[in-house]
Design a protein around this motif. Structure first.
Motif, PDB file in Angstrom:
ATOM      1  N   ARG A  59       0.800  -1.083  -0.022  1.00 40.88           N
ATOM      2  CA  ARG A  59       0.040   0.080  -0.141  1.00 40.88           C
ATOM      3  C   ARG A  59       0.922   1.182   0.024  1.00 40.88           C
ATOM      4  N   GLY A  60       0.463   2.135  -0.903  1.00 38.64           N
ATOM      5  CA  GLY A  60       1.484   3.338  -1.137  1.00 38.64           C
ATOM      6  C   GLY A  60       2.629   3.493  -1.742  1.00 38.64           C
ATOM      7  N   GLU A  61       3.012   2.178  -2.057  1.00 40.26           N
ATOM      8  CA  GLU A  61       4.396   2.150  -2.817  1.00 40.26           C
ATOM      9  C   GLU A  61       4.263   1.872  -4.314  1.00 40.26           C
ATOM     10  N   VAL A  62       5.430   2.463  -4.862  1.00 42.86           N
ATOM     11  CA  VAL A  62       5.658   2.255  -6.243  1.00 42.86           C
ATOM     12  C   VAL A  62       6.635   1.406  -7.037  1.00 42.86           C
ATOM     13  N   LEU A  63       6.343   0.689  -7.688  1.00 44.67           N
ATOM     14  CA  LEU A  63       7.574  -0.178  -8.341  1.00 44.67           C
ATOM     15  C   LEU A  63       7.930   0.701  -9.506  1.00 44.67           C
ATOM     16  N   VAL A  64       9.355   0.983  -9.826  1.00 43.59           N
ATOM     17  CA  VAL A  64       9.849   1.561 -10.955  1.00 43.59           C
ATOM     18  C   VAL A  64      10.650   0.687 -11.671  1.00 43.59           C
TER      19      VAL A  64
END
Length: 337
Positions: free
Chosen positions: A24-29
């Protein structure tokens, strides 16, 4: 995914690791470009207290969002982004005093691992220090957001104005970023360094005077008619340069000690000079979210920093890029996973 691990000084291993799953709230780049920096080079050559070994490393990056966790509203898969690797906790004693760069938790919650195919950004970074990359900016230039933020912070509240005389000691990437910002403020800039090629690059970036250290005092006397510089930026992290920096500043002037040195290091200054000439010695560290926003807008609208990118390497050849830097070749290299 493939990720570069710094095993010990001089040894990098490319390992296959699982692709992280954003919570939750995280982003994979998906990393498109990761830049080398002086901290990476120090770690590669002799280790660094803020880069654990063995472990992943690299912290200047840009890329494309591969996946977002629940609750992320302003970003989606496919967005081209640029970010920094840290953000304050907003809860500790220093954050409550608005000293966000001195957050008690900022170094413990930073993200390393940009020298990899993917990097996972935690929610506190997503909320504060993640930006959409403008189309006019290359991924390589976008990855300069982190070092430029540090330099923006170092110049914060100095009130450098048109006609001020600024000395920058060091022609590495940090010194050249200082040069670019000082010229933007209208300052007359002297920059000194050891490598002729870097001095030529500094001249092309707008330096008014480029000089080897052996000719520095003469250049300052000529430019300032013996007065001394208004501002001096130490950008080498060398102990002897920390000590001699005060020799170049005028009475009432300011010396910014940007280059970091080993914990426990002691330097010595003439107290008479500090007291009676009313000098300001200022240490600077890291950046705040406000600094990052300023740096983002400068990259987006104002500065052309592409000359600082000396070339590119695939992820498997990261060690070659670092070895070149260790020989004084180039400024920054883009690692392209």
């Amino acid at each position: 995914m493939l990720a570069s691990y710094l095993i010990k000084p001089g040894t990098i291993e490319l390992r296959e690791t699982p692709v992280p799953k954003p919570s939750r709230g995280e982003v994979l780049v998906k990393v498109k470009s990761a830049l080398t920096c002086g901290t990476d080079l120090k770690a590669f050559l002799r280790g660094h207290p803020m880069i654990p070994m063995p472990g992943v490393f690299g912290h200047e990056f840009s890329g494309v969002i591969a996946e977002v966790g629940k609750g992320v509203k302003d970003f989606k898969a496919g967005d081209e982004i640029m970010a920094v690797h840290s953000a304050p906790c907003l809860k500790c004693k220093y954050c409550k005093k608005k000293l966000h760069n001195l957050c008690e938790n900022i170094m413990d919650t930073k993200v390393l691992g940009a020298f990899a195919e993917y990097i996972l950004l935690p929610s506190h970074i997503v909320k504060q220090n993640l930006f959409h990359k403008p189309a006019n900016l290359s991924f390589e230039e976008a990855a300069l957001l982190e070092p430029l933020s540090c330099v923006v912070h170092g110049m914060h509240r100095l009130n450098i104005k048109k006609g001020d005389r600024v000395l920058i000691i060091g022609t590495g990437p940090i010194g050249l970023l200082h040069l670019s910002l000082a010229k933007l403020k209208g300052a007359e800039v002297i920059i000194t360094g050891l490598e002729h090629e870097r001095l030529e690059l500094a001249k092309s970036l707008g330096a008014d005077v480029t000089v080897l250290p052996s000719g520095l005092l003469s250049a300052i006397d000529y430019v300032t008619d013996g007065l001394g510089m208004d501002f001096v930026f130490e950008c080498t992290g060398q102990i002897d340069v920390w000590e001699t920096s005060v020799n170049y500043v005028r009475r009432g002037g300011t010396v910014i000690l940007f280059g970091g040195v080993k914990k426990g290091t002691i330097v010595t200054y003439d107290t008479y000079r500090l007291h009676y000439d009313e000098l300001t010695l200022k240490g600077v560290f890291h950046f705040t979210p406000h600094d990052v926003k300023i740096a983002y807008n400068l990259l987006k609208d104002t500065l052309n920093l592409s000359p600082l990118i000396s070339g590119s390497y695939p992820l498997k050849d990261l060690n070659l890029a670092l070895n070149r830097l260790s020989k004084g070749e180039g400024i920054k290299y883009a690692v392209m996973p």
